[in-house]
Design an enzyme around this catalytic site. Structure first.
Site, mmCIF file in Angstrom:
data_model
loop_
_atom_site.group_PDB
_atom_site.id
_atom_site.type_symbol
_atom_site.label_atom_id
_atom_site.label_comp_id
_atom_site.label_asym_id
_atom_site.label_seq_id
_atom_site.Cartn_x
_atom_site.Cartn_y
_atom_site.Cartn_z
ATOM 1 N N GLU A 54 40.974 39.989 37.782
ATOM 2 C CA GLU A 54 39.602 40.462 38.019
ATOM 3 C C GLU A 54 38.952 41.044 36.771
ATOM 4 O O GLU A 54 38.491 42.197 36.757
ATOM 5 C CB GLU A 54 39.594 41.459 39.183
ATOM 6 N N GLU A 111 43.108 34.676 45.559
ATOM 7 C CA GLU A 111 43.068 35.773 46.536
ATOM 8 C C GLU A 111 41.984 35.484 47.552
ATOM 9 O O GLU A 111 40.859 35.152 47.175
ATOM 10 C CB GLU A 111 42.735 37.125 45.890
HETATM 11 C C1 BGP Z 1 41.277 42.528 44.507
HETATM 12 C C2 BGP Z 1 42.503 42.891 43.745
HETATM 13 C C3 BGP Z 1 43.704 43.132 44.559
HETATM 14 C C4 BGP Z 1 43.444 43.548 45.978
HETATM 15 C C5 BGP Z 1 42.243 42.953 46.655
HETATM 16 C C6 BGP Z 1 41.832 43.572 47.963
HETATM 17 O O1 BGP Z 1 40.232 43.166 43.910
HETATM 18 O O2 BGP Z 1 42.830 41.963 42.751
HETATM 19 O O3 BGP Z 1 44.573 43.905 43.810
HETATM 20 O O4 BGP Z 1 43.869 44.739 46.367
HETATM 21 O O5 BGP Z 1 41.150 42.938 45.804
HETATM 22 O O6 BGP Z 1 41.150 44.782 47.757
HETATM 23 P P1 BGP Z 1 41.507 46.100 48.507
HETATM 24 O O7 BGP Z 1 42.953 46.306 48.351
HETATM 25 O O8 BGP Z 1 40.708 47.132 47.847
HETATM 26 O O9 BGP Z 1 41.094 45.881 49.920
#
Ligand code: BGP
Length: 489
Positions: free
Chosen positions: A201, A382
């Protein structure tokens, strides 16, 4: 409709959200180790002590962090809970976790390597053999199950030593340490890993936990990011030289952006906003700063600290494929106060309990945008739903909402591939098992196909249990996505 046989199906995690074992195996401390738990109402914080002994907390929410005051030194406070220390104890459960993933039919697992497991301070002469062995054994186990690794080299954390002594990514010294770290990973895992991600990210990282910088102002931020661009380009070049056939991406936090109205001012603002986020991947994918950099830096008061030779370095290491996360879309108007993942409300979309709009068509939209823009293969690394799950009296977890979310998104992905001609290499869902949320530090925001018995404060047996979605996903993968088009979806 089917995906090609070569399609990579898998799950994704990040070390500080799953591993734990923060003082085991010779691991050094990492920036995320100082981040407390939190919630939507009470943001996470980096805890610190001032030279006069007083303690303090700096808000550390991923997208809008606070600066650490001058003289502040991160420290652990007794009354705080730090989720990364234990996370979901993947450090001791990895065999079981990999076997469970294999049971779904995954042929790839995206995980991040904790830099401070390999180089505890970031700048030792020799790497920590125990850290390397940990990941090596994991890869051995994955291979036994027919799964290949997709390695994230830097997922929002770095050794605390580099943050405290060099202000993390503010310093060019960190680039050298990163390249050395890459060299070790390439040497050790190069023959076994085809797909690498240099950074996670890249368009969302800011501040102490993710970049090791004590300040969060635009000047500090863009300089840090410039150093990350250089580090990525050097890693790509080195990777290609050392590992013929290897391919590199850098993960981009995507959300489909829509103008709030057709008022030209809103549409123009929307274009600027898109560029503000595309900027990061434009530089990394194309190997040079885009012409509109001028507009962004002017509006944000940034003068980049470039050195002679930097442009050449960027040119020599463009990414091979474009990888991204997709969770939501955002609406942009001239009034929008937004960071990369927030915007105005969209009256046409439902939201998750955490306020993230659910927009499967937005995934097809971004797949098309990326493919048009870069003409490079794409990889969704993701996508998933953070939701509160309930264990029923009979022990089952009926997460139909997660099945619905993923089915809707996967169908849009398949349409983009089959009807729009987009080349998509794979899909690693977030996340195979429940893990600590990045933004809130909670456990109750669950993403997994596998339930982990643990609460927000780390209490629970850590036992793993298959949810309804686990079995559903297995069906999707075994039919190459065809089952998504059955009447039951
Ligand atoms: C992205 C990241 C992850 C992850 C995901 C979900 O931004 O790469 O590390 O956690 O989002 O976000 P969250 O855990 O805040 O719900």
């Amino acid at each position: 409709m089917r995906v090609p046989d070569s399609f990579l199906w898998g799950g994704a995690t990040a070390s500080f959200q799953v591993e734990g074992g923060y003082q085991e195996g010779g691991r050094g401390l990492s920036t995320h180790d100082y981040e407390t738990d939190g919630s939507v109402e009470e943001p996470r914080a980096i805890t610190y002590r001032m030279p006069d002994g007083t303690a303090g907390r700096a808000r550390s929410s991923f997208f809008n962090p606070e600066e650490l005051p001058d003289g502040a030194v991160p420290c652990f406070l007794e009354d705080c809970y730090y989720p990364s220390h234990k996370a979901v104890d993947h450090y001791h459960h990895w065999k079981e976790d990999i076997a469970l993933m294999a049971g779904i039919g995954f042929n790839v697992y995206r995980f991040s390597i904790c830099w401070s497991r390999i180089f505890p301070t970031g700048q030792e002469e020799q790497p920590n053999e125990e850290g390397l062995r940990f990941y090596e054994e994991m890869i051995d186990e994955m291979e036994k199950h027919g799964m290949e690794p997709l390695i994230t080299i830097h997922h929002d954390e770095l050794p605390i030593y580099l943050a405290e002594n060099y202000d993390g990514w503010s310093s060019r010294h960190t680039i050298d340490c990163y390249v050395k770290y890459c060299e070790v990973l390439f040497e050790r895992f190069g023959k076994r890993c085809r797909y690498w991600l240099t950074f996670n990210e890249i368009n969302a990282v800011r501040g102490y936990a993710a970049c090791g910088t004590h300040k969060c102002d635009n000047q500090t931020h863009y300089n840090a990011v410039h150093n990350m661009f250089l580090a990525s380009a050097k890693a790509v070049k080195l990777g290609h030289e050392r590992m013929p056939g290897s391919t590199f991406g850098a993960m981009y936090a995507s959300s489909a952006l829509y103008p709030a109205t057709c008022r030209p001012e809103d549409v123009f603002r929307h274009m600027q906003k898109r560029r503000e986020t595309y900027f990061f991947i434009d530089v990394m994918a194309r190997g040079y700063y885009p012409s509109y950099t001028k507009d962004i830096f002017n509006r944000r008061g940034v003068t980049l600290k470039k050195e002679p030779g930097d442009d050449q370095i960027l040119l020599e290491g463009p990414l091979d494929y474009i990888s991204f996360s997709y969770y939501r879309s955002n609406v942009i108007s001239t009034e929008t106060v937004s960071n990369v993942i927030s915007g105005d409300p969209n009256p046409y979309l439902e939201m998750t309990p955490w306020g993230w709009p659910v927009d499967p068509i937005g995934l097809r939209f971004v797949l098309n945008e990326f493919y048009d823009r870069y003409q490079k293969p794409l990889f969704i690394v993701e996508n998933g739903l953070g939701a509160m799950d309930k264990v029923e009296e009979d022990g089952t977890i009926q997460d139909d909402y997660r099945i619905q979310y993923m089915a809707d998104h996967l169908r849009e992905m398949m349409k983009a591939m089959n009807e729009d001609g987009v080349e998509c290499l794979g899909y690693t869902m977030w996340a195979p098992m429940d893990l600590v949320s990045l933004s809130t530090g909670e456990m109750k925001k669950r993403y997994g196909l596998i339930y982990v018995d643990m609460d927000d404060k780390g209490r629970g047996t850590l036992a793993r249990k298959k949810k309804k979605s686990y079995h559903w996903m297995k069906g999707v993968i075994s039919t190459g996505g065809e089952s998504l088009w059955d009447s039951e979806g």
